[in-house]
Design an enzyme around this catalytic site. Sequence first.
Site, PDB file in Angstrom:
ATOM      1  N   SER A 153       1.034  -1.298   0.032  1.00 57.87           N
ATOM      2  CA  SER A 153       0.038  -0.106   0.235  1.00 57.87           C
ATOM      3  C   SER A 153       0.918   1.102   0.005  1.00 57.87           C
ATOM      4  O   SER A 153       0.536   2.374  -0.421  1.00 57.87           O
ATOM      5  CB  SER A 153      -1.048   0.046   1.171  1.00 57.87           C
ATOM      6  OG  SER A 153      -1.888  -1.178   1.242  1.00 57.87           O
TER       7      SER A 153
ATOM      8  N   LEU B 229      -9.979   3.988   8.814  1.00 57.24           N
ATOM      9  CA  LEU B 229      -9.868   4.877   7.325  1.00 57.24           C
ATOM     10  C   LEU B 229     -11.400   5.741   7.188  1.00 57.24           C
ATOM     11  O   LEU B 229     -12.486   5.417   8.029  1.00 57.24           O
ATOM     12  CB  LEU B 229     -10.259   3.871   6.226  1.00 57.24           C
ATOM     13  CG  LEU B 229      -9.029   2.964   6.176  1.00 57.24           C
ATOM     14  CD1 LEU B 229      -9.183   1.662   5.042  1.00 57.24           C
ATOM     15  CD2 LEU B 229      -7.622   3.684   5.658  1.00 57.24           C
TER      16      LEU B 229
ATOM     17  N   ASN C  50      -5.283   2.438  -6.348  1.00 51.81           N
ATOM     18  CA  ASN C  50      -4.471   1.381  -6.670  1.00 51.81           C
ATOM     19  C   ASN C  50      -5.306  -0.013  -7.070  1.00 51.81           C
ATOM     20  O   ASN C  50      -4.736  -0.861  -7.291  1.00 51.81           O
ATOM     21  CB  ASN C  50      -3.492   1.105  -5.619  1.00 51.81           C
ATOM     22  CG  ASN C  50      -3.724   0.513  -4.167  1.00 51.81           C
ATOM     23  OD1 ASN C  50      -4.956   0.223  -4.201  1.00 51.81           O
ATOM     24  ND2 ASN C  50      -3.050   0.841  -3.266  1.00 51.81           N
TER      25      ASN C  50
ATOM     26  N   LEU D 209      -6.903  -2.115  -5.653  1.00 52.40           N
ATOM     27  CA  LEU D 209      -6.990  -3.283  -4.752  1.00 52.40           C
ATOM     28  C   LEU D 209      -7.136  -2.951  -3.415  1.00 52.40           C
ATOM     29  O   LEU D 209      -6.350  -2.076  -2.680  1.00 52.40           O
ATOM     30  CB  LEU D 209      -5.918  -4.283  -4.856  1.00 52.40           C
ATOM     31  CG  LEU D 209      -5.638  -5.045  -6.131  1.00 52.40           C
ATOM     32  CD1 LEU D 209      -4.322  -5.822  -6.189  1.00 52.40           C
ATOM     33  CD2 LEU D 209      -6.662  -6.002  -6.472  1.00 52.40           C
TER      34      LEU D 209
ATOM     35  N   ARG E   5     -28.974  23.004  29.294  1.00 49.84           N
ATOM     36  CA  ARG E   5     -28.469  23.330  27.760  1.00 49.84           C
ATOM     37  C   ARG E   5     -28.437  24.803  27.630  1.00 49.84           C
ATOM     38  O   ARG E   5     -27.766  25.407  26.665  1.00 49.84           O
ATOM     39  CB  ARG E   5     -29.380  22.614  26.777  1.00 49.84           C
ATOM     40  CG  ARG E   5     -31.039  22.965  27.007  1.00 49.84           C
ATOM     41  CD  ARG E   5     -31.755  22.370  25.909  1.00 49.84           C
ATOM     42  NE  ARG E   5     -32.964  22.567  26.117  1.00 49.84           N
ATOM     43  CZ  ARG E   5     -33.895  22.920  25.026  1.00 49.84           C
ATOM     44  NH1 ARG E   5     -33.506  22.975  23.863  1.00 49.84           N
ATOM     45  NH2 ARG E   5     -35.457  23.089  25.255  1.00 49.84           N
TER      46      ARG E   5
ATOM     47  N   GLU F 218     -22.503  14.102  11.755  1.00 46.54           N
ATOM     48  CA  GLU F 218     -22.192  14.204  13.165  1.00 46.54           C
ATOM     49  C   GLU F 218     -20.376  13.835  12.929  1.00 46.54           C
ATOM     50  O   GLU F 218     -19.710  14.302  13.802  1.00 46.54           O
ATOM     51  CB  GLU F 218     -22.632  13.357  14.033  1.00 46.54           C
ATOM     52  CG  GLU F 218     -24.128  13.901  14.428  1.00 46.54           C
ATOM     53  CD  GLU F 218     -25.197  13.594  13.570  1.00 46.54           C
ATOM     54  OE1 GLU F 218     -26.304  14.249  13.616  1.00 46.54           O
ATOM     55  OE2 GLU F 218     -25.012  12.969  12.587  1.00 46.54           O
TER      56      GLU F 218
ATOM     57  N   PHE G 192     -27.255  11.538  19.212  1.00 47.77           N
ATOM     58  CA  PHE G 192     -26.802  11.277  17.771  1.00 47.77           C
ATOM     59  C   PHE G 192     -24.850  11.508  17.738  1.00 47.77           C
ATOM     60  O   PHE G 192     -24.390  11.178  16.711  1.00 47.77           O
ATOM     61  CB  PHE G 192     -26.889  12.645  16.939  1.00 47.77           C
ATOM     62  CG  PHE G 192     -28.529  12.744  16.688  1.00 47.77           C
ATOM     63  CD1 PHE G 192     -29.352  11.626  17.059  1.00 47.77           C
ATOM     64  CD2 PHE G 192     -29.384  13.969  16.965  1.00 47.77           C
ATOM     65  CE1 PHE G 192     -30.772  11.658  16.758  1.00 47.77           C
ATOM     66  CE2 PHE G 192     -30.450  13.968  16.724  1.00 47.77           C
ATOM     67  CZ  PHE G 192     -31.331  12.932  16.700  1.00 47.77           C
TER      68      PHE G 192
ATOM     69  N   GLN H 119     -34.546   9.727  20.025  1.00 44.62           N
ATOM     70  CA  GLN H 119     -33.959  10.791  20.498  1.00 44.62           C
ATOM     71  C   GLN H 119     -33.315  10.976  21.880  1.00 44.62           C
ATOM     72  O   GLN H 119     -32.626  11.857  22.152  1.00 44.62           O
ATOM     73  CB  GLN H 119     -34.908  12.088  20.467  1.00 44.62           C
ATOM     74  CG  GLN H 119     -35.909  12.174  19.361  1.00 44.62           C
ATOM     75  CD  GLN H 119     -35.073  12.157  17.925  1.00 44.62           C
ATOM     76  OE1 GLN H 119     -34.750  13.343  17.752  1.00 44.62           O
ATOM     77  NE2 GLN H 119     -35.244  11.308  16.863  1.00 44.62           N
TER      78      GLN H 119
END
Length: 608
Positions: free
Chosen positions: A34, A119, A178, A180, A309, A357, A382, A418
Amino acid sequence: MPERDLRYLCDLATQLRVDSIRCSDAAGSGHPTSSMSAAELMAVLFACHLRYDFDRPDHPGNDHLIFSKGHASPLLYALYKAAGAISDAELMTFRKRGSRLQGHPTPELPWVDVSTGSLGQGLPIGVGVALAGRLERLPYRVWVLLGDSELAEGSIWEAAEQAGDEGLGHLVAIVDVNRLGQRGPTRHGWDTGAYARRFGAFGWHTIEIDGHDPGEIDYALGDSGNSRRRPTVILARTRKGEGVHEVENKEGAHGKPVRAAARAIEELGGPRDVTVRVAVPDDGREPYRFGSGTLELPVYAPGVSVATRTAYGEALKALGAARGDVVALDGEVADSTKAQAFATAFPERFFQCYIAEQQLVAAAVGLQVRGWRPFAATFAAFLTRAHDFIRMAGVSGADVSLVGSHAGVSIGEDGPSQMGLEDLAMMRAVHGSTVLYPCDANQCAALTAELADLSGVGYLRTTRGDMPVLYPPGERFPIGGSRVLRRSDDDVATVVAAGITVHEALAAADELAATGVMVGVIDLYSVKPVDVAALAEAATTTGNLITVEDHRPEGGLGDAVLEAVSELGPRVVKLAVRRLPGSATPAEQLADAGIDRLAIAEAVRRLP
C-alpha cells in the site's frame, strides 16, 4: 520537467519503496504494498510542493500532510528518513516495542497532526485544519493522502460536501487509486471518473492522472493551487506493490511483508541514499487571532428553573467574549443545544456542520490541531454516530469539548430515537476523556468554562428541561470533584446521582427524612474522573450506595461508582433505565424508568 529532475524523482520514489519493504520486513508485519503504490505521489509532493520546516514543526506557516490511509505508514516514515527527520536506524525500529514509528501514525512524532488508520477520517479532519487556516488568514496548504478503498466511507462524502460548501481552496485530496483493497478489488477499480463525478458534484476541482508519472503528478499538484475557493482532488491511477513483480497489482499481498524481501529490493535496483530537501515556509506571518477579554459567566438565582442546555449556550457565548481561541460547531440543532447564542455573537468562529456528526467531530479535531479550542454540540443520542471519530480523537490526544444535549428519558414525548441513553458509557470508555454531568445552570456554566482548559476529550451532558438552580453563582466545580448535599450520622444509605436525578434524590431524601429515615445525597457531577475520596467515605460509613441515573445501567454513573468502591465491599444498588421507553411526559418517563423520587425512596426501604 527536465530529465535530471525526472530521474531524481524516480530514484527518490524507488528508495521510498525499498525502505517500505526493508522496515516492514524487519518488523515482520506492515503494509509495504500500500506504500509502494503512492511512492511517486509523495516523492513529487515532498520534493516540489510541500512547505514544511521539520526543525520547527510548530511553524505557523507549515503545510499539513495527513495520511488518511494510515496503514501506508512505512511510506511516511521513509519520507521522514529521506527528509532527514529520522535516521535509518530509527526506521528499522518500525512497529517495535517503544518505537515512535508505530503501525499507524500517531502524534508521538512531532510532524504528525493526528492519529490515523481508521479509514475515512483523514479528509474530514483535513477540512477542520483548512477551516483553521481560513480563520488564521495564512496560506498554508492541507494535503491529505487517501486510499481508494476508504472512498466507500460515508464520512468522506460528509467531508467532501463540507469542503465544497466552505470553498476550501487550500485543501487538496490525493487519492491513491491502486484498485485493490484488503480482500480484493475495490468497488470502482481504476475507474477514476466514477470518483471524479462524485467529487465534482460537491464542487471540487478534479484531476485524473497516472500516479506513477512524476510529470503528471507535478502538474496536478501545481494546478491544485490555481483553484480559487474550490478544493482539489487528484485521482491517481496506481498499481499496488509497484516495482516488484511478485506483488505488483496482485491480490492477497495486502497487510503483510513482501516475501523474499532481499530479492524484491534487488529487483528495484538495491538500496539508495537519496535525500530530499523540503522547502520551508516563509517567516514573518503570524496567525490571526481574535481579541480576548474578561470571563463573565452567566449567573442564575437559586430557586429559578433553567435548563442546563440554556446555561451551556450562554456560558459558551461568555467564553467566546473572553477567549478569542474558542470556536463552536453544531450539527444543525443550535437552537436546541443553545449554541446559537455563540453563533449570533461570533459568526466567524461558528461552523455549521449540518446533520453530519462525523464531520462535526472531525472538524473539531482539525481545528484543535492549530491551537483552537473547539466546542462541538449536538443531541447526545446523535454523537453515537461519530463514536469512532471520538475514539480516535482520544488516541490522538486531541483537545476537544463535546456537548450532548437532550440526554436521557427526561426529554419526554420524543421517544427513544432521540434519547441519549448510552453516551456516558461511550464517553467514559474513550482514552483520557473527562465526563461531566451538571445538575443546574450555575454548575453547567462553571463546568463549561472548565472544559476550555482541559486536555483530551471532554464531554458535557446537558438536559432538555428546566431544573431548579441549586447552587449560588460563582462557585467552582473542579474536575474530579463532587458535592455532598445531604449527610448525617444517622444515614442508612447514600444516594449518588448526577444531572436531573440529583433533584429526584433530594426530593426522595426529604420524603424519607419526614418518616425518620435518613439518607445522604452526593451530586457526582464529575462522572470521569470520579471523586473517589467522597465515594469511599460514603461507602465505609453507610455501607449502602444507591446510584440513580437517566442512562442505561451499563457503563454509566453506577458502573463508575462501582469501579471506585468495589474493593471496599459496600452494597451498591443501581437504578437506571432498563426498559425501552416510549412517548410520555418527562415526569412519567422518570417514573416508568424507575429513577424518580418514589423509586429511590422504595430502593432505600428495600435495604435489609
